[in-house]
Design a protein around this motif. Structure first.
Motif, short mmCIF file in Angstrom:
data_model
loop_
_atom_site.label_atom_id
_atom_site.label_comp_id
_atom_site.label_asym_id
_atom_site.label_seq_id
_atom_site.Cartn_x
_atom_site.Cartn_y
_atom_site.Cartn_z
N ALA A 252 0.84 -1.21 0.00
CA ALA A 252 0.00 0.00 0.00
C ALA A 252 0.88 1.25 0.00
CB ALA A 252 -0.92 -0.02 1.22
N HIS A 253 1.95 1.25 0.81
CA HIS A 253 2.83 2.43 0.83
C HIS A 253 3.52 2.63 -0.52
CE1 HIS A 253 2.12 3.55 4.92
NE2 HIS A 253 2.39 2.32 5.36
N GLN A 254 3.70 1.54 -1.23
CA GLN A 254 4.30 1.59 -2.57
C GLN A 254 3.32 2.21 -3.58
OE1 GLN A 254 5.87 -2.40 -3.30
NE2 GLN A 254 5.13 -2.29 -5.39
N GLY A 255 2.04 2.22 -3.27
CA GLY A 255 1.07 2.87 -4.16
C GLY A 255 -0.13 2.02 -4.52
N ILE A 256 -0.15 0.76 -4.09
CA ILE A 256 -1.30 -0.11 -4.40
C ILE A 256 -2.43 0.20 -3.43
CG2 ILE A 256 -2.09 -2.52 -4.31
CD1 ILE A 256 0.67 -3.35 -5.38
N THR A 257 -3.66 0.29 -3.93
CA THR A 257 -4.81 0.48 -3.04
C THR A 257 -5.38 -0.88 -2.69
OG1 THR A 257 -5.28 2.61 -4.05
CG2 THR A 257 -7.07 1.58 -2.81
N LEU A 258 -5.34 -1.19 -1.40
CA LEU A 258 -5.90 -2.47 -0.95
C LEU A 258 -7.40 -2.31 -0.73
CD1 LEU A 258 -3.28 -3.29 1.85
CD2 LEU A 258 -3.16 -3.93 -0.57
N VAL A 259 -8.15 -3.33 -1.10
CA VAL A 259 -9.59 -3.35 -0.81
C VAL A 259 -9.93 -4.75 -0.27
CG1 VAL A 259 -10.26 -1.61 -2.53
CG2 VAL A 259 -10.11 -4.02 -3.21
N MET A 261 -12.54 -8.24 0.16
CA MET A 261 -12.99 -9.25 -0.83
C MET A 261 -13.96 -8.61 -1.81
SD MET A 261 -12.24 -12.63 -0.26
CE MET A 261 -13.66 -13.70 -0.33
N THR A 262 -13.85 -8.99 -3.07
CA THR A 262 -14.76 -8.45 -4.09
C THR A 262 -16.12 -9.10 -3.95
OG1 THR A 262 -12.90 -8.01 -5.55
CG2 THR A 262 -15.07 -8.18 -6.59
N LYS A 263 -17.16 -8.25 -3.82
CA LYS A 263 -18.50 -8.77 -3.54
C LYS A 263 -19.36 -8.83 -4.80
CE LYS A 263 -21.26 -6.24 -0.89
NZ LYS A 263 -21.69 -5.50 0.29
N SER A 264 -19.40 -7.71 -5.53
CA SER A 264 -20.29 -7.67 -6.70
C SER A 264 -19.90 -6.52 -7.62
CB SER A 264 -21.74 -7.47 -6.22
OG SER A 264 -21.83 -6.27 -5.50
N ALA A 270 -17.83 -1.52 -8.60
CA ALA A 270 -17.43 -2.73 -7.85
C ALA A 270 -17.68 -2.49 -6.37
CB ALA A 270 -15.94 -3.00 -8.08
N SER A 271 -18.21 -3.52 -5.68
CA SER A 271 -18.40 -3.41 -4.23
C SER A 271 -17.49 -4.41 -3.54
CB SER A 271 -19.84 -3.75 -3.84
OG SER A 271 -20.70 -2.88 -4.50
N PHE A 272 -16.98 -4.00 -2.39
CA PHE A 272 -16.05 -4.84 -1.64
C PHE A 272 -16.57 -5.08 -0.23
CE2 PHE A 272 -13.64 -2.03 -4.54
CZ PHE A 272 -13.25 -2.99 -5.47
N LEU A 326 -15.28 0.80 0.00
CA LEU A 326 -16.28 -0.28 -0.05
C LEU A 326 -16.89 -0.37 -1.44
CD1 LEU A 326 -17.95 0.04 3.45
CD2 LEU A 326 -16.13 -1.51 2.71
N SER A 327 -16.66 0.67 -2.24
CA SER A 327 -17.11 0.59 -3.63
C SER A 327 -16.18 1.42 -4.50
CB SER A 327 -18.56 1.07 -3.77
OG SER A 327 -18.62 2.43 -3.44
N LEU A 328 -16.18 1.07 -5.77
CA LEU A 328 -15.28 1.76 -6.71
C LEU A 328 -15.99 1.87 -8.05
CD1 LEU A 328 -12.28 2.76 -7.12
CD2 LEU A 328 -11.80 0.44 -7.98
N ASP A 329 -16.18 3.11 -8.48
CA ASP A 329 -16.73 3.33 -9.82
C ASP A 329 -15.56 3.10 -10.80
OD1 ASP A 329 -17.33 4.54 -12.29
OD2 ASP A 329 -18.88 5.76 -11.33
N LEU A 330 -15.62 2.00 -11.51
CA LEU A 330 -14.46 1.57 -12.30
C LEU A 330 -14.07 2.61 -13.36
CD1 LEU A 330 -15.31 -2.23 -12.73
CD2 LEU A 330 -13.78 -1.20 -11.08
#
Ligand SMILES: Cc1cc2nc3c(=O)[nH]c(=O)nc-3n(C[C@H](O)[C@H](O)[C@H](O)COP(=O)(O)OP(=O)(O)OC[C@H]3O[C@@H](n4cnc5c(N)ncnc54)[C@H](O)[C@@H]3O)c2cc1C
Length: 424
Positions: A252-259, A261-264, A270-272, A326-330
């Motif tokens: 995450a500190h390197q720049g990856i956004t952790l979320v 489990m993918t729900k739907s 996308a919802s997590f 908890l959600s991400l507009d792709l």
């Protein structure tokens, strides 16, 4: 037309098929190995370009051969792993026939053995060993969106960052494949979202010993069954870039956004699950439990291994962990592709025998199936935790070959009257 016959037919020439052939050869069991592609094909063409072994060279190998010109602590690139199995098979002149696919296996009626239909004709064998791999059919879960704007691939199809379109990526699954692919994509300049479920994450090394060594001396590779409730727990380890501990906070500190489990996916969103903090905490607990077990082992045995207190230090929690999405507009986030690192299933549709339960799962004990004469090798937890790994499959194959040799002795038995009539 004469039908080719052999005593034992092994299907698949990955590491499991090669190990089977070695042990059968040692026991003088006539056999043939059929491989639809080339020896160790999955290491050649079904893994990403930069993949190296997750375990060091001294560990991830068969007992009878070391990796040529390799530092025993190095992590061997996948093409060299394939070359290793090819060289290994040559070493004992394994009867492997490549480019032949097994299409169907059925038990003979009213006589022993099996009839095997292949892409090059029919074969009969007294026994068959299915060595077609633990990871045969990539699984993409049904939640995957049907959206033509997104490029979606399974980790088995991922090769390198250049294969994906411009834009951000969602990597679903944070076992060894998912974390390594996410890391590579981020380092290649991509914005990456990584969906993290339940996982174990042993330290790469602790107190001068690789985790493979620790799992060995602590008896964990030999665990006979999964601990209850851990069926969906994956293992996150990496041999990439010389090998390192998988640290989600570091990613995450390197720049990856952790979320979580993918729900739907609904209308491009996308919802997590709200389980990211819990999954990370459980992974941390697993990590610390291995350090504790290692410390106790060192003390009990009076080993002189350097202390490593910094291994217990944690990086600060990144924002994505304390305030998880908890959600991400792709589209709004620029996500143009999804990599599904969500595992594999087996496919035994060609093996039409009574060796499966009602869910289609192989029924066996240490690879000896419920259908006499049918064997499985290479499956997860076939006899122990290490069963799918290079060294583990070698030991399982030995047990199965021994079972086959014993069965052959039963079949070779002749009663007294028969012995007298043939010696007269
Ligand atoms: C990404 C990844 C990384 C891994 N890294 C490591 C690691 O570092 N160390 C380690 O110990 N393990 C590792 N593994 C686990 C394991 O070692 C590999 O999955 C290995 O390929 C399993 O070997 P296998 O021989 O059981 O099966 P496979 O390698 O899958 O071999 C099965 C063979 O059967 C052939 N086949 C299938 N169906 C038929 C048919 N009908 N007729 C004829 N041939 C057929 C296939 O072509 C294939 O060559 C990794 C697995 C994955 C997915």
């Amino acid at each position: 037309m004469t039908i080719e016959k052999t005593d034992t037919l092994v299907i698949g020439a990955g590491q499991a098929g090669v190990a089977m052939s070695e042990h059968l050869s040692k026991l003088d069991v006539p056999h043939l190995v059929l491989e639809r592609n080339r020896i160790a094909e999955r290491w050649r063409t079904e893994r990403w370009d930069s993949l190296v072994c997750n375990g060091p060279a001294w560990h991830d190998r068969f007992p009878g051969l070391e990796f040529k010109d390799a530092d025993p602590d190095a992590f061997i690139p996948k093409d060299q792993v394939a070359a290793y199995f090819e060289a290994y098979a040559k070493k004992f002149n394994a009867p492997i026939r490549t480019g032949v696919e097994v299409k169907k296996v059925v038990r003979n009626v009213g006589r022993p053995g099996f009839t095997i239909e292949t892409s090059e004709g029919t074969i009969e064998a007294n026994r068959v060993v299915a060595a077609t791999g633990p990871f045969q059919r990539p699984i993409i879960p049904p939640v995957a969106p049907k959206d033509d704007r997104l490029t979606q691939i399974h980790s088995a199809q991922y090769r390198n960052p250049g294969q994906l379109p411009e834009g951000a990526v969602l990597v679903v699954g944070a076992g060894s494949s998912g974390v390594q692919i996410a890391d590579e994509l981020q380092r290649a300049g991509k914005k990456v979202y990584l969906s993290v479920g339940a996982h174990d994450r042993p330290p790469r090394a602790y107190r001068n010993r690789d985790f493979c060594w620790w799992l060995g001396v602590l008896g964990e590779w030999d665990a006979a069954a999964m601990k209850p409730g851990t069926e969906h727990v994956t293992i996150a380890v990496s041999g990439a870039r010389g090998g390192h501990t998988v640290d989600f906070r570091g990613l995450a500190h390197q720049g990856i956004t952790l979320v979580g489990m993918t729900k739907s996916f609904d209308d491009g969103v996308a919802s997590f699950q709200p389980d990211l903090a819990e999954n990370i905490a459980r992974g941390d607990a697993n990590y610390l439990s291995l350090l504790d077990a290692a410390d106790a082992y060192i003390e009990r045995n009076g080993l002189d291994l350097p202390e490593e207190p910094e291994a217990r230090k944690k990086l600060p929690d990144p924002d994505c962990l304390t305030n998880p999405l908890l959600s991400l507009d792709l589209a709004a986030a620029g996500v143009t592709s999804i990599v599904w690192a969500t595992g594999f299933a087996v496919d035994y549709s060609w093996l039409q025998v009574n060796a499966f339960d009602e869910k289609g799962k192989p029924k066996h004990q240490r690879g000896v199936s419920s259908e006499p004469g049918v064997y499985f090798v290479g499956l997860p937890w076939l006899s122990r935790r290490g069963s799918t790994f290079i060294w583990g499959v070698w030991h399982d194959a030995k047990y199965i070959a021994d079972h086959i040799a014993t069965q052959r002795k039963y079949f070779a038995y002749r009663d007294a009257a028969h012995r007298a009539s043939t010696s007269a």
